[in-house]
Write a protein that holds these residues in place. Structure first.
Motif, PDB file in Angstrom:
ATOM      1  N   SER A   1       0.778  -1.285   0.016  1.00 15.23           N
ATOM      2  CA  SER A   1      -0.011   0.003   0.006  1.00 15.23           C
ATOM      3  C   SER A   1       1.014   1.208   0.067  1.00 15.23           C
TER       4      SER A   1
ATOM      5  N   GLU B   1      -9.214  -0.572   5.029  1.00 19.54           N
ATOM      6  CA  GLU B   1      -9.755  -0.431   3.586  1.00 19.54           C
ATOM      7  C   GLU B   1      -8.916   0.307   2.830  1.00 19.54           C
TER       8      GLU B   1
ATOM      9  N   VAL C   1      -7.074  -0.632  -0.726  1.00 22.26           N
ATOM     10  CA  VAL C   1      -7.325   0.111  -1.973  1.00 22.26           C
ATOM     11  C   VAL C   1      -6.116   0.600  -2.574  1.00 22.26           C
TER      12      VAL C   1
ATOM     13  N   ASN D   1      -4.024  -2.329  -3.886  1.00 21.70           N
ATOM     14  CA  ASN D   1      -4.632  -2.743  -5.319  1.00 21.70           C
ATOM     15  C   ASN D   1      -4.388  -2.100  -6.262  1.00 21.70           C
ATOM     16  N   THR D   2      -4.109  -0.635  -6.004  1.00 20.68           N
ATOM     17  CA  THR D   2      -3.584   0.375  -7.174  1.00 20.68           C
ATOM     18  C   THR D   2      -2.346   0.081  -7.348  1.00 20.68           C
TER      19      THR D   2
END
Length: 151
Positions: free
Chosen positions: A100, A136, A140, A143-144
């Motif tokens: 992340s 969360e 996100v 995942n990016t």
């Protein structure tokens, strides 16, 4: 003499311009430096069925995305083979928080969470605590960043 040294330096540095990269892309599944075993040899299905890490056995193993995954039983191996994407750790078992943040770090089989039916590993307890402050958002962002962080 200076011209010869400069010419040698130019020729030497020109060779570097065409040299292969110093490192290759990272493997899609984290296995450690001297191993090809994913999740530190733990059974990824057991996180879902037992609710805690369980060591896998060499008797029940399969290769997935270039790494060896081990299982505690034939049943768990069969469960994995039926849907490996459901049970394999996200981000190849690399630390979810690190991904992340835009880089990779080892995922530790003892620092894990299942979120929305997906298994995530973290580097250690301190990093897992950071990740849990806003899972969360970190998911996100990870995942990016995935899989570009492998390059």
């Amino acid at each position: 003499m200076i011209r010869h040294a400069a010419a040698a330096l130019i020729l030497a540095s020109a060779g570097f311009a065409f040299a292969a990269p110093a490192h290759a892309d990272k493997a899609p599944v984290y296995t450690g430096t001297f191993s090809n075993t994913a999740v530190e040899g733990h059974d990824p299905v057991a996180y879902f069925t037992e609710g805690h890490p369980v060591k896998g056995s060499r008797d029940f193993r399969t290769d997935y995305q270039g790494a060896e995954f081990r299982f505690a039983s034939q049943e768990n191996l069969d469960t994995f083979l039926a849907d490996p994407e459901k049970y394999a750790p996200q981000f190849g078992g690399y630390c979810a928080w690190a991904v992340s943040e835009g880089y990779t770090a080892k995922g530790d089989a003892d620092h894990w969470a299942i979120v929305d039916g997906k298994l995530y590993l973290n580097y250690n307890k301190k990093i897992q605590n950071r990740w849990e402050q806003d899972r969360e958002m970190h998911i996100v962002r990870a995942n990016t960043n995935w899989p570009e962080v492998l390059k």
